[in-house]
Design an enzyme around this catalytic site. Structure first.
Site, mmCIF file in Angstrom:
data_model
loop_
_atom_site.group_PDB
_atom_site.id
_atom_site.type_symbol
_atom_site.label_atom_id
_atom_site.label_comp_id
_atom_site.label_asym_id
_atom_site.label_seq_id
_atom_site.Cartn_x
_atom_site.Cartn_y
_atom_site.Cartn_z
ATOM 1 N N GLU A 108 1.475 -1.069 -0.186
ATOM 2 C CA GLU A 108 -0.168 0.128 0.128
ATOM 3 C C GLU A 108 1.052 1.593 0.306
ATOM 4 O OE1 GLU A 108 -1.645 2.957 0.228
ATOM 5 O OE2 GLU A 108 -2.683 3.076 2.215
ATOM 6 N N GLU A 117 4.376 7.926 -3.785
ATOM 7 C CA GLU A 117 5.269 7.393 -2.680
ATOM 8 C C GLU A 117 5.676 6.847 -3.062
ATOM 9 O OE1 GLU A 117 2.399 6.601 0.158
ATOM 10 O OE2 GLU A 117 2.159 8.544 0.391
#
Length: 646
Positions: A108, A117
């Site tokens: 995740e 990210e």
């Protein structure tokens, strides 16, 4: 906060159970690699689903320690190993962090833009070094969607619009108008942007997918989607979001789509931690209904950008895909997107122009104190004798110079890169200031009352003011209202158990960090993105008189506000209002009356302050219970201390 997203947790759990079952069906032992484990939740799901062993990687030390506690507390320490490293530093082998390569990859690592990210480099490295060929992945696939729209509201955050002052048009500088803008994505809660605020020019396009079960590349890529324009208009903005298929068949889907894409918007799952993306096209272009268009998305290892081509352009020799846009005019580096919106707000501009018109005379000597402000330009256009402006940086000075030059007003405002304390009478040609003005706006302000810096500037400049100088705004007031948040309360709410797992060590870690300081302070939030209901009336709790210097002694204020609506009070919303003259006020918070049900309309230009109560309290709405408040403005600190009780 993400732990409160039950729909996400449930979909991950379903995907993990299915992946573990597929590996077991092949007669293999199930070895999990969980990158970015956070609390260890997904690893615990995997062991519960029958995984033989999990390697859970978490780079952030406090989080890794919390995960270790959670894993132990839930009795999984035999089967889950927490590795406090970046996944690209993890080693495999008899003496390595992992004994063997994993055959199920769980991650995740996603942000609003999907890849911001570092998901792509992490997946790329994992496939090369940490997982077996043909491994299962949860999620299995991500798909990015985009829609081309025209939107005056959203475009006002990207480009300076012309303004009207005294019947004269103030045009944006050509360098700003032709600039591709800031390259960073604009991430917002698109559910709070009404569909009435934009016109779709094409269908929702599937731009590209990434299959996480196969080797992933973080190299530059571009993807195009062809479509026919549904309606004519100005192609300005691309709205984008993504979804996750948790299994190969695509039967378990977790979507980031805004609530207005649902048949019943109220049925959309809560998912504020992942927002949606707004991309501004490098140039605005006209499209006609029925025109064949091609929308192109490019991405590198961390970001996406979009461009639009019409069919007529596509017949030309193929050009290289567009490089990532970057600001060449400096305005997009000086002004944030909400600041662009504020400068383009016509009603707000009219308020300032009306106020200036009422105080300026032919012999006025004006000084502007705000960062990258157009107020001094307006003062010159209205006819002040001399206008000076203090700029906090060379870049903002150059942007205002461009505005003046583009409108044949070069030299109309003397821009001084001087701090208020250093300003002397010589800098002003020996003249005294008759009008000191500010919006006020300072780029370093985080909380609403940080713009009281204007008051300190006014105090530092006291010796250069005429005895009866006008200060605009003449005063400011701090306002408050007690509120019930629709969802924002979740960022402070303990989770306790999540999908049957005890995650209280995470709650305790969060609480310790809050107890350190933040629980006694307000924090900034753009409340237009986070709906709330007012449970009390809105009231002014402190007044700051800019016609006087900052006092030596603290200013205090106490009182109470009765609850007039039934609800659950999570805390207090705080904002500033600026009184430009006795009858013209500009609000940086509530911009309309509170509805009978307590619904609030907030300014999109500035963040408001939110003070969360330690625990929510119930309001019966009969006026018998009240929020008591105390505020103290500390002149030596330039800050406001506050306390509340019910």
């Amino acid at each position: 906060m993400m732990l409160h997203d039950h729909d996400r947790n449930k979909k991950y759990y379903q995907g993990i159970r299915a992946a573990v079952a597929r590996v077991k069906a092949r007669g293999e032992k199930v070895v999990i690699l969980d990158i970015g484990t956070g609390t260890g939740l997904l690893s615990m799901m995997a062991v519960t689903a029958g995984a033989d062993f999990c390697y859970a990687v978490e780079v952030f030390k406090p989080m890794a320690e919390a995960a270790q506690c959670i894993v132990e507390k839930n009795g999984f320490s035999e089967k889950i190993k927490i590795i406090n490293k970046h996944s690209t530093d993890v080693t495999v082998g008899p003496d390595g962090d992992m004994q063997m390569k994993a055959n199920v990859l769980i991650t995740e690592l996603f942000d609003t833009e999907l890849i911001g990210e570092g998901a792509l480099p992490s997946y790329e490295h994992a496939h090369q070094n940490l997982v077996q060929e043909g491994c299962e992945a949860v999620p299995h696939r991500a798909t990015v969607y985009a829609r081309l729209v025209e939107s005056e509201l959203l475009w006002s955050w990207a480009q300076l619009q012309p303004a009207e002052v005294e019947g004269v048009r103030l045009a944006p500088p050509p360098a700003v108008a032709h600039c591709a803008g800031a390259h960073a994505v604009c991430d917002i809660q698109l559910s709070q942007v009404s569909p009435h605020s934009f016109t779709p020019l094409g269908p929702l396009c599937t731009m590209f997918s990434v299959d996480f079960s196969k080797p992933v590349s973080s190299a530059f890529q571009s993807h195009s989607s062809q479509f026919v324009a549904q309606s004519g208009g100005r192609a300005q903005v691309v709205l984008s979001w993504w979804d996750l298929d948790m299994d190969p068949s695509g039967s378990i889907v977790c979507t980031m789509a805004p609530s207005w894409t649902y048949p019943q918007p109220k049925m959309a799952p809560w998912r504020d931690h992942w927002m949606q993306s707004v991309y501004f096209l490098p140039v605005e272009s006209r499209v006609t209904e029925g025109e064949e268009l091609s929308l192109t998305v490019c991405h590198d290892d961390y970001s996406l950008w979009y461009s639009l081509q019409s069919h007529s352009q596509q017949d030309l020799p193929s050009e290289a895909p567009p490089s990532r846009p970057c600001c060449t005019c400096q305005a997009h580096l000086v002004w944030t997107r909400p600041r662009f919106g504020e400068l383009n707000d016509r009603r707000r501009t009219e308020s300032y122009v009306s106020a200036l018109r009422s105080v300026l005379r032919e012999d006025s000597v004006c000084l502007g104190v705000s960062d990258g402000s157009l107020l001094p330009v307006f003062a010159h256009m209205i006819g002040a004798k001399k206008v000076y402006s203090l700029e906090n940086s060379r870049m903002s000075k150059q942007v205002i110079e461009q505005v003046l030059e583009a409108n044949s007003m070069k030299g109309g405002v003397e821009l001084l890169e001087i701090r208020p304390k250093q300003l002397t009478s010589d800098d002003l040609g020996g003249e005294q200031i008759s009008v000191l003005m500010g919006e006020p706006y300072f780029s370093t302000s985080l909380l609403p009352w940080h713009s009281l810096f204007f008051w300190y500037c006014r105090t530092a400049l006291a010796g250069l003011l005429q005895p009866r100088a006008t200060i605009l705004p003449c005063s400011a007031t701090l306002h408050m209202v007690a509120v019930e948040f629709q969802d924002l309360w979740r960022i402070r709410a303990p989770c306790g158990t999540c999908e049957g797992f005890d995650v209280t060590p995470m709650d305790e870690m969060v609480q310790r960090s809050l107890d350190f300081r933040e629980s006694r302070e307000a924090e900034p939030h753009p409340l237009w993105e986070y709906p709330c209901r007012a449970l009390t009336q809105a009231t002014a709790v402190m007044t700051f008189d800019f016609t006087q210097c900052v006092p030596q002694q603290p200013i205090s204020s106490q009182g109470s506000l009765p609850f007039i609506r039934i609800g659950r009070c999570h805390g207090v919303a705080l904002w500033m209002e600026y009184h430009l003259t006795d009858d013209i006020t500009v609000s940086a918070g509530l911009i309309g009356p509170i509805s009978e049900q307590g619904e609030c309309e907030w300014s999109r230009h500035r963040k408001q302050g939110v003070y969360f109560f330690g625990s929510p309290c119930e309001s019966s709405g009969d006026g018998r219970a009240a929020v008591s408040y105390s505020f103290t403005f500390e002149p030596s600190l330039g800050d406001i201390k506050m306390g509340f009780s019910v």
